[in-house]
Design a protein around this motif. Structure first.
Motif, PDB file in Angstrom:
ATOM      1  N   ARG A 139       0.894  -1.091  -0.072  1.00 55.94           N
ATOM      2  CA  ARG A 139       0.052   0.119  -0.138  1.00 55.94           C
ATOM      3  C   ARG A 139       0.868   1.259  -0.029  1.00 55.94           C
ATOM      4  O   ARG A 139       0.966   2.026   0.971  1.00 55.94           O
ATOM      5  CB  ARG A 139      -0.886  -0.024   1.043  1.00 55.94           C
ATOM      6  CG  ARG A 139      -1.820  -1.211   1.258  1.00 55.94           C
ATOM      7  CD  ARG A 139      -2.543  -1.174   2.506  1.00 55.94           C
ATOM      8  NE  ARG A 139      -3.515  -2.179   2.515  1.00 55.94           N
ATOM      9  CZ  ARG A 139      -4.928  -2.321   2.356  1.00 55.94           C
ATOM     10  NH1 ARG A 139      -5.488  -0.866   1.717  1.00 55.94           N
ATOM     11  NH2 ARG A 139      -5.736  -3.159   2.271  1.00 55.94           N
ATOM     12  N   VAL A 166       2.086   4.944  -0.437  1.00 54.68           N
ATOM     13  CA  VAL A 166       1.496   6.458  -0.014  1.00 54.68           C
ATOM     14  C   VAL A 166       2.321   7.454  -0.973  1.00 54.68           C
ATOM     15  O   VAL A 166       3.341   7.162  -1.298  1.00 54.68           O
ATOM     16  CB  VAL A 166       1.547   6.636   1.523  1.00 54.68           C
ATOM     17  CG1 VAL A 166       0.799   5.752   2.112  1.00 54.68           C
ATOM     18  CG2 VAL A 166       3.278   6.852   1.856  1.00 54.68           C
ATOM     19  N   GLY A 172      -5.117  10.010  -2.489  1.00 51.91           N
ATOM     20  CA  GLY A 172      -4.049  10.829  -2.743  1.00 51.91           C
ATOM     21  C   GLY A 172      -3.586  10.984  -4.009  1.00 51.91           C
ATOM     22  O   GLY A 172      -3.954  10.121  -5.049  1.00 51.91           O
TER      23      GLY A 172
END
Length: 415
Positions: free
Chosen positions: A43, A45, A73
């Motif tokens: 995952r 970011v 995001g």
């Protein structure tokens, strides 16, 4: 979401409820709505900068059958190479932006971001090369930033394409996604936007599914085809919305091999150049089903285009339950796409069937190369507005019991 698209979705849902859950058509596979992988391997970011290396590392270390998940995001990336069996899952609220940096995509010739004597000087943003399985899922967005100025220039990718058209030569701009020599690739739910060049281009693909895909790019963005199956077989495009600056879908068969067994069902096309076959068909196109399609404001509607420089056999193509609105050429089956073309690759279209087709006005063109290579068309329950005009040349047209309106030249109106 426009009211028109919302209404189309509701109508499609009602229509699908009356059918079996599997989309059975010319694609020889049994295709059902895809389901995202259960396993998530990473995952990442967003870093607020260039995320290319981090995303590529996540893909490289993800096991087959799992997904790299991008949550909310904004991510920025240059070229990414997918791995067999790995899914890129872009969640709701996530955006993956292509960095507008020509040197990041350049193939080593220094052509990317420039006009040159040939194109194909850029790598795509996302590449599936010799992979099997995997794909792209999620309700997020991949944005190619075709309308953003390139690094070190005041010119956008799309402006480069327009300048190449005006000055001559080929623009070198990256495709958003390239699928090459791959098998069993799946796209579901994703939105593709603002590609610098084609959104999805396919070459020698065996088995691909595009389900609930949205492609949304301005109508004046040159060479931004939606989905182009080329030298491929067993492909389904279903329940998708495509608006773009060139062909919404273009089925092609150039020098790399034939294209066959394609299903294009339950879709909505907004602006663009229509549902196209060609112009490269020299290796042969066959067994194409277009069913339950709305073409709303596309310049062309149902189009088969080629000429003697890139012609070949196009056969067993069926269009049924098609709605056409606001099209300049609702039907364009043309073997003289470039009237100045030179060569001996003869375009021949046969076993072309139109059934339950509705439209308003515009020019309805069917033009074979000559009488020895006449188009072979069957139409049944095909109806357009009174001011629609047929232009038919070197075509053998058979009319079914439910008729054609306006009547074909030289034929009496239906009673």
């Amino acid at each position: 979401m426009t009211n028109l698209f919302r209404d189309w979705i509701l109508l499609s849902i009602v229509g699908v409820m009356t059918l079996c859950p599997a989309a059975r058509a010319q694609d020889r596979r049994v295709v059902v709505e895809p389901v995202a992988p259960r396993a998530v391997c990473d995952r990442p970011v967003p870093s607020g900068n260039n995320d290319t290396a981090r995303l590529q590392d996540a893909i490289d270390h993800c096991p087959a059958g799992a997904a790299v998940y991008l949550g909310r995001g904004e991510f920025s990336s240059g070229p990414l190479e997918m791995k067999s069996g790995v899914t890129l899952w872009i969640g709701r609220g996530a955006r993956l932006f292509a960095i507008p940096e020509p040197t990041a995509y350049d193939k080593g010739w220094g052509h990317c971001g420039r006009i040159a004597g040939k194109g194909d000087g850029c790598r795509p943003l996302i590449s599936f090369s010799k992979t099997r399985g995997g794909g792209i899922y999620g309700e997020g967005i991949i944005d190619g930033q075709g309308g953003t100025a390139m690094a070190g220039s005041a010119e956008t990718w799309w402006q480069l394409a327009r300048r190449a058209q005006a000055e001559g030569g080929h623009q070198n701009a990256p495709r958003l996604i390239q699928i090459d020599h791959a098998q069993d690739i799946t796209f579901h739910g994703i939105t593709l936007r603002n590609a610098p060049n084609f959104h999805v281009a396919m070459n020698r693909v065996e088995g691909a599914t595009f389900w609930d895909v949205t492609i949304d790019t301005p109508a004046d963005a040159r060479n931004t085809d939606g989905i182009d199956p080329g030298a491929s077989q067993d492909v389904t495009i279903s329940h998708s919305m495509i608006r773009t600056g060139d062909d919404n879908v273009a089925v092609k068969a150039g020098n790399n091999g034939s294209t066959r067994y394609i299903s294009i069902i339950h879709n909505y096309f907004g602006w663009g150049h229509g549902m196209s076959i060609g112009s490269e068909v020299n290796s042969g196109v066959s067994d194409i089903l277009v069913r339950d399609l709305t073409l709303d404001g596309t310049t062309s509607g149902l189009r088969i285009k080629s000429d003697v420089s890139r012609g070949g056999l196009v056969e067993r193509v069926t269009y049924e339950n098609v709605r056409l609105r606001g099209n300049r050429w609702p039907i364009m089956f043309d073997t003289k796409y470039d009237p100045r073309a030179d060569g001996d690759r003869i375009p021949l279209y046969r076993q072309i069937v139109l059934r339950h087709v509705r439209g308003d006005n515009g020019t309805l063109l069917m033009r074979g190369l000559d009488q020895a290579h006449a188009l072979q068309i069957t139409m049944d329950d095909v109806r357009f507005g009174k001011s629609a005009a047929w232009q038919i040349e070197n075509a053998d047209v058979t009319v079914g019991n439910s008729g054609v309106s306006p009547p074909l030249p030289g034929r009496l109106p239906d009673r």
